[in-house]
Design an enzyme around this catalytic site. Structure first.
Site, mmCIF file in Angstrom:
data_model
loop_
_atom_site.group_PDB
_atom_site.id
_atom_site.type_symbol
_atom_site.label_atom_id
_atom_site.label_comp_id
_atom_site.label_asym_id
_atom_site.label_seq_id
_atom_site.Cartn_x
_atom_site.Cartn_y
_atom_site.Cartn_z
ATOM 1 N N LYS A 44 7.227 5.403 -16.323
ATOM 2 C CA LYS A 44 8.209 5.133 -15.278
ATOM 3 C C LYS A 44 7.538 5.156 -13.890
ATOM 4 O O LYS A 44 6.388 5.607 -13.752
ATOM 5 C CB LYS A 44 9.338 6.166 -15.369
ATOM 6 C CG LYS A 44 10.114 6.106 -16.701
ATOM 7 C CD LYS A 44 11.271 7.107 -16.723
ATOM 8 C CE LYS A 44 12.027 7.057 -18.051
ATOM 9 N NZ LYS A 44 13.209 7.959 -18.060
ATOM 10 N N TYR A 79 19.063 -0.443 -19.536
ATOM 11 C CA TYR A 79 19.782 0.822 -19.735
ATOM 12 C C TYR A 79 21.283 0.604 -19.934
ATOM 13 O O TYR A 79 22.081 1.509 -19.640
ATOM 14 C CB TYR A 79 19.536 1.757 -18.547
ATOM 15 C CG TYR A 79 18.252 2.573 -18.659
ATOM 16 C CD1 TYR A 79 18.052 3.456 -19.725
ATOM 17 C CD2 TYR A 79 17.253 2.493 -17.693
ATOM 18 C CE1 TYR A 79 16.894 4.220 -19.824
ATOM 19 C CE2 TYR A 79 16.093 3.258 -17.788
ATOM 20 C CZ TYR A 79 15.921 4.120 -18.855
ATOM 21 O OH TYR A 79 14.780 4.890 -18.956
ATOM 22 N N PHE A 123 24.952 8.958 -13.943
ATOM 23 C CA PHE A 123 23.610 8.796 -13.378
ATOM 24 C C PHE A 123 23.099 7.358 -13.451
ATOM 25 O O PHE A 123 21.961 7.082 -13.052
ATOM 26 C CB PHE A 123 22.616 9.748 -14.060
ATOM 27 C CG PHE A 123 22.513 9.607 -15.564
ATOM 28 C CD1 PHE A 123 21.755 8.602 -16.146
ATOM 29 C CD2 PHE A 123 23.175 10.500 -16.402
ATOM 30 C CE1 PHE A 123 21.647 8.475 -17.526
ATOM 31 C CE2 PHE A 123 23.077 10.386 -17.787
ATOM 32 C CZ PHE A 123 22.312 9.372 -18.346
ATOM 33 N N ARG A 155 8.412 10.568 -29.233
ATOM 34 C CA ARG A 155 9.428 11.441 -28.643
ATOM 35 C C ARG A 155 8.907 12.878 -28.554
ATOM 36 O O ARG A 155 9.213 13.602 -27.607
ATOM 37 C CB ARG A 155 10.721 11.397 -29.471
ATOM 38 C CG ARG A 155 11.371 10.018 -29.580
ATOM 39 C CD ARG A 155 12.165 9.603 -28.375
ATOM 40 N NE ARG A 155 13.297 10.452 -28.093
ATOM 41 C CZ ARG A 155 14.197 10.177 -27.145
ATOM 42 N NH1 ARG A 155 14.087 9.067 -26.419
ATOM 43 N NH2 ARG A 155 15.188 10.985 -26.906
ATOM 44 N N THR A 182 14.380 15.412 -22.557
ATOM 45 C CA THR A 182 14.781 14.633 -21.383
ATOM 46 C C THR A 182 14.651 15.458 -20.108
ATOM 47 O O THR A 182 14.084 15.011 -19.118
ATOM 48 C CB THR A 182 16.251 14.166 -21.533
ATOM 49 O OG1 THR A 182 16.391 13.522 -22.796
ATOM 50 C CG2 THR A 182 16.651 13.222 -20.417
ATOM 51 N N ARG A 204 6.424 15.339 -20.375
ATOM 52 C CA ARG A 204 7.450 15.643 -19.370
ATOM 53 C C ARG A 204 7.284 17.049 -18.801
ATOM 54 O O ARG A 204 7.445 17.267 -17.592
ATOM 55 C CB ARG A 204 8.837 15.430 -19.972
ATOM 56 C CG ARG A 204 9.183 13.936 -20.077
ATOM 57 C CD ARG A 204 10.406 13.693 -20.915
ATOM 58 N NE ARG A 204 10.907 12.319 -20.766
ATOM 59 C CZ ARG A 204 11.856 11.812 -21.536
ATOM 60 N NH1 ARG A 204 12.403 12.542 -22.516
ATOM 61 N NH2 ARG A 204 12.263 10.570 -21.359
ATOM 62 N N ASN A 227 11.283 11.591 -15.047
ATOM 63 C CA ASN A 227 10.672 12.308 -16.163
ATOM 64 C C ASN A 227 9.546 11.529 -16.834
ATOM 65 O O ASN A 227 9.297 11.676 -18.028
ATOM 66 C CB ASN A 227 11.751 12.771 -17.154
ATOM 67 C CG ASN A 227 12.547 11.617 -17.730
ATOM 68 O OD1 ASN A 227 12.275 10.453 -17.440
ATOM 69 N ND2 ASN A 227 13.526 11.924 -18.564
ATOM 70 N N HIS A 252 9.565 6.858 -20.894
ATOM 71 C CA HIS A 252 10.685 6.493 -21.755
ATOM 72 C C HIS A 252 10.132 6.212 -23.139
ATOM 73 O O HIS A 252 9.030 5.672 -23.270
ATOM 74 C CB HIS A 252 11.384 5.220 -21.252
ATOM 75 C CG HIS A 252 12.238 4.574 -22.301
ATOM 76 N ND1 HIS A 252 13.530 4.970 -22.520
ATOM 77 C CD2 HIS A 252 11.958 3.628 -23.235
ATOM 78 C CE1 HIS A 252 14.017 4.273 -23.546
ATOM 79 N NE2 HIS A 252 13.084 3.455 -23.987
ATOM 80 N N GLU A 294 14.564 -2.954 -27.434
ATOM 81 C CA GLU A 294 13.764 -2.677 -26.240
ATOM 82 C C GLU A 294 12.433 -3.439 -26.245
ATOM 83 O O GLU A 294 11.984 -3.923 -25.200
ATOM 84 C CB GLU A 294 13.529 -1.168 -26.132
ATOM 85 C CG GLU A 294 14.832 -0.423 -25.835
ATOM 86 C CD GLU A 294 14.687 1.085 -25.823
ATOM 87 O OE1 GLU A 294 13.579 1.599 -26.073
ATOM 88 O OE2 GLU A 294 15.699 1.760 -25.539
#
Ligand code: ATP
Ligand code: MG
Length: 139
Positions: A9, A49, A57, A85, A91, A102, A112, A115, A126
């Site tokens: 990100k 998203y 958010f 993950r 998250t 993270r 964070n 993704h 995606e």
């Protein structure tokens, strides 16, 4: 063999941890099948998203995701969705396990760093959002 979409990100790119993130993937036996750096428009971020469109958010998240360049990658490997993950961590970085991306680099619950797709169906959507078949290396 499985594929997943990973994004470094805007905060991760700004913090200069692209290499650090990729190093962790490679050290875990994950292969990169496609990769590019882009900057999303607001419309593109909202499309990506869309599942979160009714969340409080959403507007802030899509602004953040357009705030600078991102690195999008197709990761490949056995159980790579779950593996990625796990490397990412929770998250909210305050809940993330020590040694996760993270935990080590996030600023807050929104910024964070990374993704990762959360299931085979979301991974397929995606990956197709960012890459066409010609851009993904076949084994
Ligand atoms: P990602 O989808 O980015 O891999 P995730 O699956 O861990 O993360 P989601 O619940 O899908 O988390 O949320 C998507 C993203 O929205 C989060 O990564 C984070 O950047 C942001 N986000 C999630 N919850 C919040 C919140 N309560 N406040 C602000 N931003 C949030
Ligand atoms: Mg998610």
């Amino acid at each position: 063999m499985e594929r997943t979409l990973s994004i470094i990100k805007p905060d991760g790119v700004a913090k200069n941890v692209i290499g650090e993130v990729i190093k962790r993937f490679e050290a875990d036996g994950i292969q990169i099948a496609a990769m590019k750096m882009i900057q999303l428009t607001k419309t593109q971020a909202k499309g990506f998203y869309a599942v979160h469109k009714d969340r409080p958010f959403f507007d802030s998240l899509t602004d953040f995701m357009t705030s600078g360049p991102i690195v999008v990658m197709v990761l490949e490997g056995k159980n790579v969705i779950a593996k990625n993950r796990k490397l990412m961590g929770a998250t909210n970085f305050e809940d993330a396990e020590d040694g996760t991306i993270r935990k080590d680099y996030a600023t807050n619950i929104e910024k964070n760093v990374v993704h990762g797709s959360d299931a085979p169906e979301t991974a397929a959507f995606e990956i197709g959002y960012f890459f066409n078949a010609l851009e993904i290396q076949e084994k």
